[in-house]
Motif scaffolding. Sequence first.
Motif, PDB file in Angstrom:
ATOM      1  N   PRO A 175       8.771  11.154  91.974  1.00  0.00           N
ATOM      2  CA  PRO A 175       9.536  10.156  91.290  1.00  0.00           C
ATOM      3  C   PRO A 175       9.064   9.222  90.606  1.00  0.00           C
ATOM      4  N   PHE A 176       9.537   8.448  89.604  1.00  0.00           N
ATOM      5  CA  PHE A 176       8.846   7.768  88.842  1.00  0.00           C
ATOM      6  C   PHE A 176      10.187   6.561  88.558  1.00  0.00           C
ATOM      7  N   ALA A 177       9.783   5.391  89.046  1.00  0.00           N
ATOM      8  CA  ALA A 177      10.832   4.384  88.994  1.00  0.00           C
ATOM      9  C   ALA A 177      10.445   3.153  87.775  1.00  0.00           C
ATOM     10  N   SER A 178      11.530   2.633  87.200  1.00  0.00           N
ATOM     11  CA  SER A 178      11.307   1.506  86.171  1.00  0.00           C
ATOM     12  C   SER A 178      12.504   0.697  86.198  1.00  0.00           C
ATOM     13  N   THR A 179      12.353  -0.691  85.621  1.00  0.00           N
ATOM     14  CA  THR A 179      13.239  -1.269  85.480  1.00  0.00           C
ATOM     15  C   THR A 179      13.061  -2.261  84.374  1.00  0.00           C
ATOM     16  N   LYS A 180      14.347  -2.761  83.916  1.00  0.00           N
ATOM     17  CA  LYS A 180      14.482  -3.582  82.720  1.00  0.00           C
ATOM     18  C   LYS A 180      14.035  -5.050  83.108  1.00  0.00           C
ATOM     19  N   LEU A 181      12.896  -5.694  82.231  1.00  0.00           N
ATOM     20  CA  LEU A 181      12.522  -6.942  82.450  1.00  0.00           C
ATOM     21  C   LEU A 181      13.319  -7.970  81.355  1.00  0.00           C
ATOM     22  N   ASP A 182      13.566  -9.266  82.030  1.00  0.00           N
ATOM     23  CA  ASP A 182      14.298 -10.255  81.238  1.00  0.00           C
ATOM     24  C   ASP A 182      12.973 -11.034  80.491  1.00  0.00           C
ATOM     25  N   ASP A 183      13.509 -12.152  79.507  1.00  0.00           N
ATOM     26  CA  ASP A 183      12.369 -12.742  78.694  1.00  0.00           C
ATOM     27  C   ASP A 183      11.296 -13.364  79.728  1.00  0.00           C
ATOM     28  N   LYS A 184      11.730 -13.756  80.748  1.00  0.00           N
ATOM     29  CA  LYS A 184      10.673 -14.418  81.702  1.00  0.00           C
ATOM     30  C   LYS A 184       9.988 -13.371  82.592  1.00  0.00           C
ATOM     31  N   GLY A 185      10.241 -12.135  82.374  1.00  0.00           N
ATOM     32  CA  GLY A 185       9.472 -11.141  83.159  1.00  0.00           C
ATOM     33  C   GLY A 185       9.892 -10.837  84.445  1.00  0.00           C
ATOM     34  N   MET A 186      11.287 -11.242  84.564  1.00  0.00           N
ATOM     35  CA  MET A 186      11.851 -10.877  85.956  1.00  0.00           C
ATOM     36  C   MET A 186      12.614  -9.510  85.665  1.00  0.00           C
ATOM     37  N   ALA A 187      12.786  -8.827  86.889  1.00  0.00           N
ATOM     38  CA  ALA A 187      13.741  -7.823  86.816  1.00  0.00           C
ATOM     39  C   ALA A 187      15.336  -8.150  86.541  1.00  0.00           C
ATOM     40  N   LYS A 188      15.844  -7.381  85.719  1.00  0.00           N
ATOM     41  CA  LYS A 188      17.340  -7.597  85.565  1.00  0.00           C
ATOM     42  C   LYS A 188      18.145  -6.912  86.526  1.00  0.00           C
ATOM     43  N   ASP A 189      19.167  -7.588  86.856  1.00  0.00           N
ATOM     44  CA  ASP A 189      20.010  -6.895  88.201  1.00  0.00           C
ATOM     45  C   ASP A 189      20.534  -5.515  87.590  1.00  0.00           C
ATOM     46  N   GLU A 190      20.685  -4.705  88.730  1.00  0.00           N
ATOM     47  CA  GLU A 190      21.010  -3.293  88.534  1.00  0.00           C
ATOM     48  C   GLU A 190      20.409  -2.418  87.274  1.00  0.00           C
ATOM     49  N   SER A 191      19.179  -2.904  87.231  1.00  0.00           N
ATOM     50  CA  SER A 191      18.550  -2.119  85.998  1.00  0.00           C
ATOM     51  C   SER A 191      17.365  -1.058  86.543  1.00  0.00           C
ATOM     52  N   LEU A 192      17.270  -0.754  87.934  1.00  0.00           N
ATOM     53  CA  LEU A 192      16.149   0.027  88.415  1.00  0.00           C
ATOM     54  C   LEU A 192      16.692   1.401  88.053  1.00  0.00           C
ATOM     55  N   ARG A 193      15.897   2.416  87.831  1.00  0.00           N
ATOM     56  CA  ARG A 193      16.234   3.644  87.331  1.00  0.00           C
ATOM     57  C   ARG A 193      14.933   4.432  87.713  1.00  0.00           C
ATOM     58  N   THR A 194      15.436   5.624  88.681  1.00  0.00           N
ATOM     59  CA  THR A 194      14.399   6.366  89.077  1.00  0.00           C
ATOM     60  C   THR A 194      14.778   7.699  88.512  1.00  0.00           C
ATOM     61  N   ILE A 195      13.669   8.356  88.033  1.00  0.00           N
ATOM     62  CA  ILE A 195      13.788   9.777  87.393  1.00  0.00           C
ATOM     63  C   ILE A 195      12.699  10.756  88.111  1.00  0.00           C
ATOM     64  N   GLU A 196      13.214  12.012  88.133  1.00  0.00           N
ATOM     65  CA  GLU A 196      12.023  12.940  88.801  1.00  0.00           C
ATOM     66  C   GLU A 196      11.238  13.377  87.643  1.00  0.00           C
ATOM     67  N   LEU A 197       9.816  13.481  87.867  1.00  0.00           N
ATOM     68  CA  LEU A 197       8.990  13.931  86.845  1.00  0.00           C
ATOM     69  C   LEU A 197       8.422  15.599  87.219  1.00  0.00           C
ATOM     70  N   ALA A 198       8.028  16.172  86.593  1.00  0.00           N
ATOM     71  CA  ALA A 198       7.455  17.374  86.904  1.00  0.00           C
ATOM     72  C   ALA A 198       5.631  17.409  86.462  1.00  0.00           C
TER      73      ALA A 198
END
Length: 142
Positions: free
Chosen positions: A119-142
């Motif tokens: 699994p690989f997880a990422s999230t979108k950050l705002d201008d202050k470097g904080m995670a934006k709400d509901e932006s966590l995304r996890t994808i499966e990598l091979a």
Amino acid sequence: MKKKIYLDIDVMSFWHVGSGMGRGADADALVLKDAQGLPYLPGRTLKGLLREGLYSCEEAGAVPLGRTEELFGTLAEQGNPAGTTPGCLRFDDARISEEERHWLASSEGTDYVEDFYAPFASTKLDDKGMAKDESLRTIELA
């Protein structure tokens, strides 16, 4: 005269060719898998990657102009998907070798199939470097 050429493809890092499917809260996007549960590269994807590489060489002057369309065909124009012409190359899916597939299907190798994926997880950050709400995304990598 038709001629078959086989390519060996060494994938040197994680990759993701999406299946269009997810697995609920576990993963938003899963890797495309065959009936045996093994990852593969569809011929269409492989053709597109090689086409893009040759076109880049053509733009850089390393390959004669027009070679990309000769080998891979013309691209559809926006709004006109029927306006293409085929090239002289055809591609099949890129799959794990038959010998390796046979071993992975055996009682000895079956436990290793799950090791193809992570699994690989990422999230979108705002201008202050904080995670934006509901932006966590996890994808499966091979």
